[in-house]
Design an enzyme around this catalytic site. Structure first.
Site, mmCIF file in Angstrom:
data_model
loop_
_atom_site.group_PDB
_atom_site.id
_atom_site.type_symbol
_atom_site.label_atom_id
_atom_site.label_comp_id
_atom_site.label_asym_id
_atom_site.label_seq_id
_atom_site.Cartn_x
_atom_site.Cartn_y
_atom_site.Cartn_z
ATOM 1 N N SER A 13 -8.945 -39.431 -37.228
ATOM 2 C CA SER A 13 -10.122 -40.193 -37.626
ATOM 3 C C SER A 13 -11.248 -39.209 -37.917
ATOM 4 C CB SER A 13 -10.509 -41.134 -36.475
ATOM 5 O OG SER A 13 -11.731 -41.770 -36.738
ATOM 6 N N LYS A 24 -8.010 -41.454 -41.417
ATOM 7 C CA LYS A 24 -8.993 -42.537 -41.354
ATOM 8 C C LYS A 24 -10.368 -41.974 -41.660
ATOM 9 C CE LYS A 24 -10.770 -44.987 -37.355
ATOM 10 N NZ LYS A 24 -10.374 -45.788 -36.167
ATOM 11 N N LYS A 34 -14.455 -42.771 -41.896
ATOM 12 C CA LYS A 34 -15.537 -43.669 -41.495
ATOM 13 C C LYS A 34 -16.403 -43.961 -42.722
ATOM 14 C CE LYS A 34 -14.736 -43.890 -37.028
ATOM 15 N NZ LYS A 34 -14.523 -45.140 -36.273
ATOM 16 N N ASP A 47 -12.755 -47.139 -41.739
ATOM 17 C CA ASP A 47 -13.289 -47.854 -40.572
ATOM 18 C C ASP A 47 -14.797 -47.958 -40.730
ATOM 19 O OD1 ASP A 47 -13.893 -48.943 -38.121
ATOM 20 O OD2 ASP A 47 -13.037 -47.316 -36.912
ATOM 21 N N GLU A 90 -10.832 -51.226 -41.406
ATOM 22 C CA GLU A 90 -11.010 -51.561 -39.985
ATOM 23 C C GLU A 90 -12.425 -52.080 -39.719
ATOM 24 O OE1 GLU A 90 -9.724 -48.333 -37.492
ATOM 25 O OE2 GLU A 90 -10.683 -49.139 -35.699
ATOM 26 N N ASP A 141 -10.782 -54.143 -34.654
ATOM 27 C CA ASP A 141 -10.937 -53.221 -33.522
ATOM 28 C C ASP A 141 -11.891 -53.887 -32.522
ATOM 29 O OD1 ASP A 141 -11.708 -51.188 -31.760
ATOM 30 O OD2 ASP A 141 -12.223 -49.721 -33.275
ATOM 31 N N LYS A 151 -6.838 -50.717 -28.269
ATOM 32 C CA LYS A 151 -7.303 -49.610 -27.419
ATOM 33 C C LYS A 151 -7.204 -50.127 -25.995
ATOM 34 C CE LYS A 151 -10.665 -47.793 -30.758
ATOM 35 N NZ LYS A 151 -12.097 -47.743 -31.118
ATOM 36 N N GLY A 190 -8.295 -44.893 -30.585
ATOM 37 C CA GLY A 190 -8.767 -43.869 -29.657
ATOM 38 C C GLY A 190 -10.263 -43.967 -29.461
HETATM 39 O O1 OSB Z 1 -13.977 -47.209 -34.078
HETATM 40 O O2 OSB Z 1 -12.096 -46.355 -33.703
HETATM 41 C C1 OSB Z 1 -13.312 -46.325 -33.568
HETATM 42 C C2 OSB Z 1 -14.323 -43.126 -31.724
HETATM 43 C C3 OSB Z 1 -15.310 -43.615 -30.887
HETATM 44 C C4 OSB Z 1 -15.646 -44.941 -30.951
HETATM 45 C C5 OSB Z 1 -15.021 -45.790 -31.855
HETATM 46 C C6 OSB Z 1 -14.016 -45.317 -32.703
HETATM 47 C C7 OSB Z 1 -13.693 -43.949 -32.647
HETATM 48 C C8 OSB Z 1 -12.731 -43.314 -33.532
HETATM 49 C C9 OSB Z 1 -12.106 -42.021 -33.063
HETATM 50 O O3 OSB Z 1 -12.480 -43.709 -34.652
HETATM 51 C C10 OSB Z 1 -10.691 -42.160 -32.672
HETATM 52 C C11 OSB Z 1 -10.213 -40.952 -31.900
HETATM 53 O O4 OSB Z 1 -9.788 -39.994 -32.548
HETATM 54 O O5 OSB Z 1 -10.257 -40.963 -30.657
HETATM 55 MG MG MG Z 2 -12.628 -48.557 -35.031
#
Ligand code: OSB
Ligand code: MG
Length: 366
Positions: free
Chosen positions: A135, A161, A163, A188, A213, A238, A262, A290
């Site tokens: 991500s 992924k 953002k 995401d 996402e 999510d 998660k 994650g």
């Molecule tokens: O939205 O998935 C998310 C990290 C912190 C809070 C929310 C998210 C995330 C990530 C990172 O996208 C995922 C990771 O590599 O741990």
């Molecule tokens: Mg997310």
């Protein structure tokens, strides 16, 4: 399985680089690590709450008193033969799923160790390695993004992924797709859009994304269902999914076609498995998300992702993608787009106790 000693720590860990999402930016992690001990065997848990309430209302500042004042005193000395029994003593607490999950997941690590099996086996896992992606946080400009993507593609991650937020979406992603025509991408938004943005999100259909996402509000289902009707790209939920009931609602009204599980967000492994089972029964793919976990939470995520319904790559990247040095040995390393599942007892990795002690900024012992 009478818990005879408990240690909760706040550990400060420096991220190798800031991680920015539409709702906020993390420069470091204040990680909460929990140790539940029974007859000299220790189960490890991690509370995934962040520093600020920008992803969830839970933060490490809400989880600390919930755990130390309300929950952990009940867990100490609880007579229970299983992890499910241990978590019964905290089921009366409404919400605070991240705090509860740290106890439940530590208890499962402990139960697996006491039963002489790996955590993956204990949970009913069927894989020896799990497909993993990476991500990438919001980058200052397209050049920086392209450089990051090229590096992770080179490393071999199974999907990438990205953002997004309004203003960092169509143009940015169109350029990215031109540069990397064959990379499996998903995006995401962390709730950065409203239904009024539906035409903007519809334009993403042209980019062959695996999924979008959580485009809409963190507590919404109805608008996601309205949006999904207009999109060819699957919507993945999510933030909206906190429980198996949320999942049933989302499936029933068509609020998305993919679920990110998660375990920390949904209260632990039992809740994660229940969500997984409902999704499997409804032909809905799931994957393991994650929260920038340390090696402890990463070990939990890897174990969960061995369940049969986890057919899509998870946000489970190598330890060194997050940390200069992780608190577990061996560290997690992605190879060929997969993460090998530890085969040792419980989480299957050792805690570097000296490093843990060194990074601890507060500690509560029971
Ligand atoms: O939205 O998935 C998310 C990290 C912190 C809070 C929310 C998210 C995330 C990530 C990172 O996208 C995922 C990771 O590599 O741990
Ligand atoms: Mg997310």
């Amino acid at each position: 399985m009478k818990i005879d000693r408990i240690e909760l720590r706040e550990v400060r860990m420096q991220l190798t680089e800031p991680f920015e999402i539409s709702s906020g930016v993390a420069y470091d992690r204040r990680v909460m690590v929990l140790a539940l001990t029974c007859d000299g065997v220790t189960g490890w848990g991690e509370c995934v709450a962040g520093e600020f309430p920008d992803y969830s209302y839970e933060t490490i500042q809400t989880a600390w008193p919930m755990l130390t004042e309300l929950m952990l005193p009940k867990v100490l000395g609880a007579e229970a033969s299983t992890a499910a029994g241990v978590s019964e003593s905290i089921q009366w607490v409404r919400g605070h799923r991240m705090a509860k999950a740290s106890i439940e997941m530590a208890a499962h690590d402990l139960e697996a160790k006491l039963n002489g099996v790996s955590l993956a086996k204990h949970l009913g896992g069927v894989r020896e390695a799990v497909p993993v992606g990476v991500s990438i946080g919001l980058q200052p400009n397209d050049e920086a993004l392209h450089e990051k993507v090229a590096g992770f593609v080179e490393e071999g991650y199974s999907r990438i992924k990205i953002k997004i937020k309004p203003g960092r979406d169509i143009e940015m992603l169109t350029g990215l797709r031109e540069k990397f025509p064959d990379v499996p991408f998903m995006v995401d938004a962390n709730s950065a859009y409203t239904l009024a943005d539906a035409p903007r999100l519809k334009a993403l259909d042209a980019l062959d994304l695996m999924m979008i996402e959580q485009p809409l509000a963190h507590d919404d289902y109805l608008d996601h269902a309205r949006l999904q009707k207009t999109l060819d790209t699957p919507v993945c939920l999510d933030e909206s999914i906190r429980s198996v009931r949320d999942t049933e609602l989302a499936i029933e009204i068509g609020a998305g076609r993919i679920i990110n599980i998660k375990p920390g967000r949904v209260g632990g492994f039992a809740s994660s498995k229940a969500i997984h089972d409902v999704c499997v029964a409804n032909d809905m793919p799931v994957w393991c998300g994650g929260m920038l976990e340390s090696g402890v939470g990463r070990a939990h995520n890897v174990a969960l992702a061995t369940l049969p319904g986890f057919s899509l790559p998870g946000d489970i990247s190598s330890s060194r993608r997050y940390w200069h040095e992780d608190i577990v040995d061996p560290e997690f390393v992605m190879a060929d787009g997969e993460m090998a599942v530890p085969t040792g007892l419980g989480i299957g990795v050792e805690i570097k106790t000296e490093l843990l002690e060194d990074r601890t900024v507060r500690k509560a012992t029971f």
